[in-house]
Design a protein around this motif. Sequence first.
Motif, PDB file in Angstrom:
ATOM      1  N   UNK A 166      -0.430   0.691   0.155  1.00  0.00           N
ATOM      2  CA  UNK A 166       1.030   0.623   0.248  1.00  0.00           C
ATOM      3  C   UNK A 166       1.442   0.467   1.702  1.00  0.00           C
ATOM      4  N   UNK A 167       2.711   0.164   1.920  1.00  0.00           N
ATOM      5  CA  UNK A 167       3.218   0.070   3.282  1.00  0.00           C
ATOM      6  C   UNK A 167       3.057   1.410   3.998  1.00  0.00           C
ATOM      7  N   UNK A 168       2.944   1.329   5.306  1.00  0.00           N
ATOM      8  CA  UNK A 168       2.936   2.469   6.214  1.00  0.00           C
ATOM      9  C   UNK A 168       3.974   3.531   5.805  1.00  0.00           C
ATOM     10  N   UNK A 173       9.196   5.613   4.456  1.00  0.00           N
ATOM     11  CA  UNK A 173      10.243   6.617   4.648  1.00  0.00           C
ATOM     12  C   UNK A 173      11.596   5.985   4.945  1.00  0.00           C
ATOM     13  N   UNK A 174      11.595   4.699   5.299  1.00  0.00           N
ATOM     14  CA  UNK A 174      12.858   4.048   5.642  1.00  0.00           C
ATOM     15  C   UNK A 174      13.566   3.605   4.357  1.00  0.00           C
ATOM     16  N   UNK A 175      14.829   3.222   4.487  1.00  0.00           N
ATOM     17  CA  UNK A 175      15.545   2.820   3.267  1.00  0.00           C
ATOM     18  C   UNK A 175      15.062   1.473   2.747  1.00  0.00           C
ATOM     19  N   UNK A 176      14.199   0.830   3.524  1.00  0.00           N
ATOM     20  CA  UNK A 176      13.587  -0.424   3.057  1.00  0.00           C
ATOM     21  C   UNK A 176      12.911  -0.238   1.707  1.00  0.00           C
ATOM     22  N   UNK A 177      12.279   0.922   1.581  1.00  0.00           N
ATOM     23  CA  UNK A 177      11.466   1.157   0.386  1.00  0.00           C
ATOM     24  C   UNK A 177      12.261   1.121  -0.917  1.00  0.00           C
ATOM     25  N   UNK A 178      13.524   1.470  -0.830  1.00  0.00           N
ATOM     26  CA  UNK A 178      14.362   1.410  -2.024  1.00  0.00           C
ATOM     27  C   UNK A 178      14.454  -0.031  -2.533  1.00  0.00           C
TER      28      UNK A 178
END
Length: 218
Positions: A166-168, A173-178
Amino acid sequence: MVTYPGAQEYLPDTLDLLSLATASRGCRGCDLFKAAARTVFGAGPDDARMMLVGEQPGNEEDLSGEPFVGPAGRLLDKALEDAGIDRETVYVTNAVKHFRFDRAAGGKRRIHKKPSGGQITACRPWLVAELDVVRPDIVVCLGATAAQALIGKNFKLTEHRGEVMQLDDELRGSDLLGRVDPAVLATIHPSAALRARVDREEAFESLVRDLQRAAGLL
Ligand code: URA
Ligand code: SF4
């Protein structure tokens, strides 16, 4: 490690590939823009399901402005073809958008030099923005630099090659993941297959197998 201001402040307000590519031409987020001829932004459809991430543009990419068009790019094309993947459907980019090189002593030839950790971090906002726009299902890191940018700074290709990851955490933890949470897989860089002295064919075939595995996840 030298710290650079980073690319963040150069990002446009509108997030689409054309706006990003245009804005990236003016990036001064690290020192690499000075010696390189041009920014080499990613290329491919904004609805690609697979994203390939290399290290940084090489000599030919720097001259043409397109990613993966030099010797490594030609080998990548062949590997994609052998893996049954149409390059036209894939988004292809690099962890670092400017060519870093040394000059051969007295010569005109520009010799590729690995980007530093500071430069990889400085350039990462462009890569994150590309992820955010394209929202791929699978990201293939071509080589350790891309894997360090996306999976983690201590990532070891020798230990985790071909694993579905998965991504770092930092990105997770950033809102990117949403919005985007792709499967991430790392393999060798095509130039490693070009450089292999022994078993060049096997190195190439192993790259093809990893690309096939990635495509199989779609
Ligand atoms: N190597 C890379 O990592 N990227 C390119 O675009 C070309 C060569
Ligand atoms: Fe900006 Fe990346 Fe180029 Fe550095 S390498 S100037 S951060 S685009």
